[in-house]
Design a protein around this motif. Structure first.
Motif, PDB file in Angstrom:
ATOM      1  N   GLY A  53       0.467  30.306  65.037  1.00 33.87           N
ATOM      2  CA  GLY A  53       0.027  28.975  65.429  1.00 33.87           C
ATOM      3  C   GLY A  53       1.138  28.268  66.179  1.00 33.87           C
ATOM      4  O   GLY A  53       2.325  28.527  65.955  1.00 33.87           O
ATOM      5  N   LEU A  54       0.758  27.396  67.083  1.00 35.60           N
ATOM      6  CA  LEU A  54       1.736  26.653  67.867  1.00 35.60           C
ATOM      7  C   LEU A  54       2.336  25.544  67.015  1.00 35.60           C
ATOM      8  O   LEU A  54       1.612  24.738  66.430  1.00 35.60           O
ATOM      9  CB  LEU A  54       1.035  26.062  69.090  1.00 35.60           C
ATOM     10  CG  LEU A  54       1.859  25.830  70.355  1.00 35.60           C
ATOM     11  CD1 LEU A  54       2.550  27.101  70.798  1.00 35.60           C
ATOM     12  CD2 LEU A  54       0.940  25.323  71.457  1.00 35.60           C
TER      13      LEU A  54
ATOM     14  N   ARG B 253     -12.369  24.873  73.467  1.00 30.12           N
ATOM     15  CA  ARG B 253     -13.025  23.806  72.699  1.00 30.12           C
ATOM     16  C   ARG B 253     -12.075  22.676  72.316  1.00 30.12           C
ATOM     17  O   ARG B 253     -12.155  22.108  71.224  1.00 30.12           O
ATOM     18  CB  ARG B 253     -13.740  24.368  71.463  1.00 30.12           C
ATOM     19  CG  ARG B 253     -14.785  25.414  71.820  1.00 30.12           C
ATOM     20  CD  ARG B 253     -15.579  25.862  70.622  1.00 30.12           C
ATOM     21  NE  ARG B 253     -16.497  24.830  70.168  1.00 30.12           N
ATOM     22  CZ  ARG B 253     -17.674  24.557  70.729  1.00 30.12           C
ATOM     23  NH1 ARG B 253     -18.066  25.223  71.793  1.00 30.12           N
ATOM     24  NH2 ARG B 253     -18.447  23.623  70.244  1.00 30.12           N
ATOM     25  N   PHE B 254     -11.166  22.352  73.222  1.00 34.04           N
ATOM     26  CA  PHE B 254     -10.335  21.154  73.055  1.00 34.04           C
ATOM     27  C   PHE B 254     -10.794  20.045  74.012  1.00 34.04           C
ATOM     28  O   PHE B 254     -10.113  19.038  74.151  1.00 34.04           O
ATOM     29  CB  PHE B 254      -8.858  21.472  73.319  1.00 34.04           C
ATOM     30  CG  PHE B 254      -8.195  22.227  72.205  1.00 34.04           C
ATOM     31  CD1 PHE B 254      -7.721  21.570  71.080  1.00 34.04           C
ATOM     32  CD2 PHE B 254      -8.063  23.604  72.270  1.00 34.04           C
ATOM     33  CE1 PHE B 254      -7.120  22.273  70.046  1.00 34.04           C
ATOM     34  CE2 PHE B 254      -7.461  24.317  71.248  1.00 34.04           C
ATOM     35  CZ  PHE B 254      -6.989  23.642  70.126  1.00 34.04           C
TER      36      PHE B 254
ATOM     37  N   VAL C  52       0.418  18.078  68.411  1.00 33.16           N
ATOM     38  CA  VAL C  52       0.091  19.441  67.974  1.00 33.16           C
ATOM     39  C   VAL C  52       0.300  19.583  66.469  1.00 33.16           C
ATOM     40  O   VAL C  52      -0.473  20.254  65.775  1.00 33.16           O
ATOM     41  CB  VAL C  52       0.946  20.477  68.736  1.00 33.16           C
ATOM     42  CG1 VAL C  52       0.727  21.880  68.183  1.00 33.16           C
ATOM     43  CG2 VAL C  52       0.647  20.428  70.229  1.00 33.16           C
ATOM     44  N   SER C  53       1.320  18.927  65.942  1.00 30.82           N
ATOM     45  CA  SER C  53       1.659  19.050  64.517  1.00 30.82           C
ATOM     46  C   SER C  53       0.561  18.530  63.601  1.00 30.82           C
ATOM     47  O   SER C  53       0.522  18.872  62.417  1.00 30.82           O
ATOM     48  CB  SER C  53       2.969  18.319  64.219  1.00 30.82           C
ATOM     49  OG  SER C  53       2.878  16.954  64.605  1.00 30.82           O
ATOM     50  N   THR C  54      -0.364  17.709  64.119  1.00 32.64           N
ATOM     51  CA  THR C  54      -1.439  17.158  63.279  1.00 32.64           C
ATOM     52  C   THR C  54      -2.689  18.040  63.275  1.00 32.64           C
ATOM     53  O   THR C  54      -3.643  17.744  62.559  1.00 32.64           O
ATOM     54  CB  THR C  54      -1.834  15.747  63.781  1.00 32.64           C
ATOM     55  OG1 THR C  54      -2.401  15.849  65.103  1.00 32.64           O
ATOM     56  CG2 THR C  54      -0.631  14.821  63.809  1.00 32.64           C
ATOM     57  N   LEU C  55      -2.700  19.118  64.052  1.00 36.19           N
ATOM     58  CA  LEU C  55      -3.882  19.978  64.147  1.00 36.19           C
ATOM     59  C   LEU C  55      -3.978  20.914  62.947  1.00 36.19           C
ATOM     60  O   LEU C  55      -2.994  21.166  62.245  1.00 36.19           O
ATOM     61  CB  LEU C  55      -3.821  20.810  65.435  1.00 36.19           C
ATOM     62  CG  LEU C  55      -3.772  20.027  66.753  1.00 36.19           C
ATOM     63  CD1 LEU C  55      -3.652  21.001  67.917  1.00 36.19           C
ATOM     64  CD2 LEU C  55      -4.999  19.140  66.922  1.00 36.19           C
ATOM     65  N   SER C  56      -5.178  21.466  62.729  1.00 34.80           N
ATOM     66  CA  SER C  56      -5.376  22.448  61.657  1.00 34.80           C
ATOM     67  C   SER C  56      -4.764  23.784  62.063  1.00 34.80           C
ATOM     68  O   SER C  56      -4.425  24.004  63.235  1.00 34.80           O
ATOM     69  CB  SER C  56      -6.873  22.636  61.393  1.00 34.80           C
ATOM     70  OG  SER C  56      -7.490  23.286  62.497  1.00 34.80           O
TER      71      SER C  56
ATOM     72  N   GLN D  96      -6.806  25.482  64.796  1.00 31.20           N
ATOM     73  CA  GLN D  96      -6.631  24.821  66.093  1.00 31.20           C
ATOM     74  C   GLN D  96      -5.284  25.176  66.714  1.00 31.20           C
ATOM     75  O   GLN D  96      -5.183  25.396  67.926  1.00 31.20           O
ATOM     76  CB  GLN D  96      -6.765  23.305  65.920  1.00 31.20           C
ATOM     77  CG  GLN D  96      -8.190  22.856  65.612  1.00 31.20           C
ATOM     78  CD  GLN D  96      -8.255  21.440  65.072  1.00 31.20           C
ATOM     79  OE1 GLN D  96      -7.241  20.857  64.656  1.00 31.20           O
ATOM     80  NE2 GLN D  96      -9.448  20.869  65.044  1.00 31.20           N
ATOM     81  N   LYS D  97      -4.242  25.261  65.891  1.00 31.27           N
ATOM     82  CA  LYS D  97      -2.915  25.646  66.401  1.00 31.27           C
ATOM     83  C   LYS D  97      -2.933  27.079  66.933  1.00 31.27           C
ATOM     84  O   LYS D  97      -2.273  27.397  67.927  1.00 31.27           O
ATOM     85  CB  LYS D  97      -1.871  25.517  65.291  1.00 31.27           C
ATOM     86  CG  LYS D  97      -1.530  24.082  64.924  1.00 31.27           C
ATOM     87  CD  LYS D  97      -0.524  24.046  63.778  1.00 31.27           C
ATOM     88  CE  LYS D  97      -0.173  22.605  63.390  1.00 31.27           C
ATOM     89  NZ  LYS D  97       0.758  22.563  62.240  1.00 31.27           N
ATOM     90  N   THR D  98      -3.706  27.952  66.259  1.00 34.42           N
ATOM     91  CA  THR D  98      -3.824  29.341  66.714  1.00 34.42           C
ATOM     92  C   THR D  98      -4.526  29.399  68.065  1.00 34.42           C
ATOM     93  O   THR D  98      -4.102  30.133  68.972  1.00 34.42           O
ATOM     94  CB  THR D  98      -4.602  30.181  65.675  1.00 34.42           C
ATOM     95  OG1 THR D  98      -3.896  30.160  64.435  1.00 34.42           O
ATOM     96  CG2 THR D  98      -4.759  31.618  66.130  1.00 34.42           C
ATOM     97  N   ARG D  99      -5.594  28.625  68.225  1.00 34.22           N
ATOM     98  CA  ARG D  99      -6.308  28.584  69.500  1.00 34.22           C
ATOM     99  C   ARG D  99      -5.409  28.034  70.603  1.00 34.22           C
ATOM    100  O   ARG D  99      -5.438  28.503  71.737  1.00 34.22           O
ATOM    101  CB  ARG D  99      -7.576  27.724  69.387  1.00 34.22           C
ATOM    102  CG  ARG D  99      -8.632  28.292  68.493  1.00 34.22           C
ATOM    103  CD  ARG D  99     -10.026  27.836  68.861  1.00 34.22           C
ATOM    104  NE  ARG D  99     -10.139  26.434  69.187  1.00 34.22           N
ATOM    105  CZ  ARG D  99     -10.434  25.464  68.326  1.00 34.22           C
ATOM    106  NH1 ARG D  99     -10.612  25.753  67.057  1.00 34.22           N
ATOM    107  NH2 ARG D  99     -10.552  24.209  68.723  1.00 34.22           N
ATOM    108  N   LEU D 100      -4.598  27.043  70.264  1.00 31.36           N
ATOM    109  CA  LEU D 100      -3.711  26.444  71.257  1.00 31.36           C
ATOM    110  C   LEU D 100      -2.624  27.443  71.678  1.00 31.36           C
ATOM    111  O   LEU D 100      -2.248  27.502  72.858  1.00 31.36           O
ATOM    112  CB  LEU D 100      -3.073  25.181  70.678  1.00 31.36           C
ATOM    113  CG  LEU D 100      -2.754  24.046  71.667  1.00 31.36           C
ATOM    114  CD1 LEU D 100      -3.990  23.646  72.439  1.00 31.36           C
ATOM    115  CD2 LEU D 100      -2.187  22.845  70.928  1.00 31.36           C
ATOM    116  N   ALA D 101      -2.125  28.226  70.721  1.00 30.51           N
ATOM    117  CA  ALA D 101      -1.134  29.262  71.045  1.00 30.51           C
ATOM    118  C   ALA D 101      -1.735  30.291  72.003  1.00 30.51           C
ATOM    119  O   ALA D 101      -1.081  30.761  72.941  1.00 30.51           O
ATOM    120  CB  ALA D 101      -0.642  29.948  69.767  1.00 30.51           C
TER     121      ALA D 101
END
Length: 645
Positions: A76-77, A154-155, A164-168, A171-176
């Motif tokens: 995750g990011l 889906r962002f 980014v630190s507030t995401l699940s 969601q962090k994995t998708r962002l990475a």
């Protein structure tokens, strides 16, 4: 162009050998899937190629200018920046070039520059070169690319100023994943990139990767995804690697054919050896034939004896049965609203009949798992009702395996639920799910995700329920275990209601599809491919109606409107057929290339090139394959141009 070569790579952890003499070549535009059982060494190989783990023997050859991007499984990011600024950091080099362009423009605007012709010419030359480089590297479209990727993952509905630190975690994995896609390395290495993606996002990712300009090396348990994306499969089994041309389905066919061919060759050689040994035994002591027997014995000693082909490694083996049959009407939802405090889906109406298999699909967060928990009475419905048919007994598979007790051993986890069975019977059941010997004494907490999934399936099998409610049953299972589960469910005499993101699984199991949305449930009488076809037709129809509405053309009569839509619909259908044919042709060409390569290898065999008839046969097959390839390439070129238009 060869981007990467792996030669004779080996790796052990202590005394345990993981990989041995692995060979792999990656060229531009290659789409390679690494497949194999859990524990076969797939992630280990990716880490070694990415330079994150050392290897014991062999070499990894990569030109200096080739860039490698690696997205590890469950990565995750982590960042304190906003979503937008974190993703924008990928393009820092372009932002620097943009600043340099603005700086050059400011210098050229200075009237004093015109007084020094040499300096002005040099500045203009540098500016032109910088502008060309900026354009070629995507300088005028990087923000559009960024928005496209964020929307695809889906962002699109997010406030891009969100940290980014507030995401699940998902969601962090998708962002990475999104950041990796925007980086565009020459070789992109993805370890389970489809985790945490819903079906719609998976479709977008497939299209993105199909058009990716570099090479891709993927580990994924999503067979539908592999069929759409890859053109080569490298199987890791028994520490070794073997390459197959084509997508995942083609790999399964080729693997079966290879095994059958190798087994025939082995049996033929064994028959020849038996005849030679019999001749030697009968003729060695006879004076008139002893020389012939000695000659045969020398030939036998020189013979390169084949090993018996090894089939698949041991697989799980199980079936689902029922104690008694349910009534014809199994389940009915009446105006159901589900959620915890606030409804996530409302006004759900659906029914389920005996021996049907209904797939629940929809975007993440729409309440698919919540609906299953409501049906099995783990949470109460907010509105509406659920009717259960006569004699319905429910078996529930929870994707989080919350039903398992972490402090128990594997043996007791099953035996405590069925204390009337003897230990031998319980161990036999566990053995069918690949828990043998001391494995059954492991604590549940020490099991991997795949092992917990198999243990949960063992408990489900023992229940003999006539309604199976399954929440993501293929998660954590390797490709082989998924196929075993599918075959067991296809033969199951009861009724199935399931949630899955595995489209291959849905195609094999579902007789109907129920799509959940926040305000309703829409039914489709078919499998996943049928559902997608109907969705596409609906979207095309809606897009056409919107287009006509915007045009506001009063001269277009209702009949013309209908005819125009039908023509547009037919054109879209033909385009889809052409794209499918392009994929088929690419697979056929890959198979022909492999056939030519095999025949050319056989022609180098001394036993073959000394046999005139075999040489003629193999050369004829090569020529036929080349002719067919040329015809296919011509067809491919025409179709590619038509699709491009």
């Amino acid at each position: 162009m060869i981007l990467l070569q792996v030669n004779g790579l080996s790796k052990s952890f202590g005394a345990e050998e993981i990989l041995s003499n692995i060979k792999l070549e990656v060229q531009t535009k290659d789409r390679i899937a690494l497949v194999g059982r859990n524990g076969a060494g797939k992630s280990t190989l990716l880490k070694m190629i990415a330079g994150q783990m050392s290897h014991d023997d062999g070499e990894i050859i990569k030109p200096k200018e080739v860039s490698i991007g690696y997205l590890e499984q469950h990565t995750g990011l982590e960042s304190e920046l906003s979503i937008w600024n974190e993703m924008l950091s990928v393009f820092d080099h372009l932002k620097k070039m943009e600043q340099d362009l603005r700086s050059s423009e400011a210098k050229m605007a200075d009237p004093a520059i015109y007084e020094d012709q040499e300096r002005y010419d040099r500045l203009m030359k540098d500016y032109d070169a910088l502008q060309v480089a900026f354009k070629e590297q995507g300088g005028y479209q990087y923000e559009a690319d960024l928005r496209s990727v964020l929307h695809g993952l889906r962002f699109g509905q997010f406030d891009y100023d969100t940290k980014v630190s507030t995401l699940s975690g998902g969601q962090k994995t998708r962002l990475a994943l999104g950041k990796m896609l925007l980086t565009k390395p020459d070789v992109m290495i993805l370890d389970e990139p489809t985790n945490h993606l819903d079906i719609e996002t998976l479709g977008w990712l497939e299209q993105y990767l199909q058009g990716y300009p570099g090479a891709i090396l993927i580990v994924s348990h999503d067979r539908y995804f592999l069929d759409k994306v890859v053109n080569q499969v490298v199987e890791l089994s028994r520490h070794r690697s073997k390459k197959y041309h084509g997508n995942y389905s083609r790999y399964l066919d080729e693997k079966a054919l290879h095994y059958e061919r190798e087994m025939k060759e082995f049996e033929k050689q064994q028959e020849e050896i038996a005849k030679m040994e019999d001749f030697i035994a009968r003729n060695l002591v006879r004076a008139s034939t002893t020389k012939q027997a000695q000659s045969r014995r020398k030939k036998l000693q020189r013979m390169d004896k084949m090993d018996r082909p090894q089939g698949d490694e041991k697989s799980a083996s199980f079936t689902f049965s029922i104690d008694r049959q349910s009534g014809n009407d199994v389940l009915k939802l009446n105006g159901l609203s589900i959620g915890y405090e606030n409804p996530v889906s409302r006004d759900l109406n659906a029914s389920l009949s005996r021996q049907e298999s209904l797939a629940l699909i929809g975007p993440n967060g729409v309440g698919k798992s919540t609906l299953l928990k409501t049906i099995v009475k783990k949470i109460e419905p907010l509105e509406g009702s659920i009717q259960y048919g006569s004699n319905v007994s429910i078996g529930y598979y929870d994707q989080e395996q919350a039903e398992l007790h972490s402090k128990k051993t594997v043996l007791n986890e099953l035996w405590d639920d069925y204390p009337m069975h003897n230990e031998k019977d319980i161990r036999t059941v566990l053995g069918n799910f690949l828990f043998s010997g001391e494995d059954v004494l492991k604590p549940v907490t020490a099991l991997s995700g795949g092992e917990k999934a198999r243990l949960a399936l063992a408990k489900l099998m023992m229940q003999k329920s006539n309604l199976l409610i399954l929440d993501e049953p293929t998660n954590h299972l390797d490709l082989d275990s998924k196929e075993i589960l599918e075959n067991a469910l296809i033969d199951y005499p009861g009724t199935i209601l399931f949630v899955s993101h595995d489209r291959y699984f849905i195609n094999r199991i579902a007789t109907r599809v129920l799509e959940l949305s926040p305000d309703a449930a829409t039914e489709y009488l078919g499998d996943y491919d049928y559902y997608m076809e109907k969705k596409l037709e609906k979207e095309e129809h809606e897009a056409y109606e919107q287009k006509e509405k915007e045009a506001q053309n009063p001269s277009l009569s209702p009949q013309k409107d209908k005819n125009s839509f039908q023509l547009d619909k037919e054109q879209k259908r033909k385009e889809r057929q052409k794209k499918r044919r392009l994929e088929e042709i690419e697979l056929e060409i890959s198979a022909l290339e492999e056939q030519i390569e095999q025949n050319e290898t056989l022609l180098c065999d001394p036993e073959v090139f000394q046999d005139h008839e075999k040489v003629m046969q193999y050369n004829e097959e090569i020529e036929q394959a080349k002719t067919l390839m040329e015809n296919l390439m011509e067809e491919w070129t025409v179709l590619e141009e038509e699709v491009g238009e």
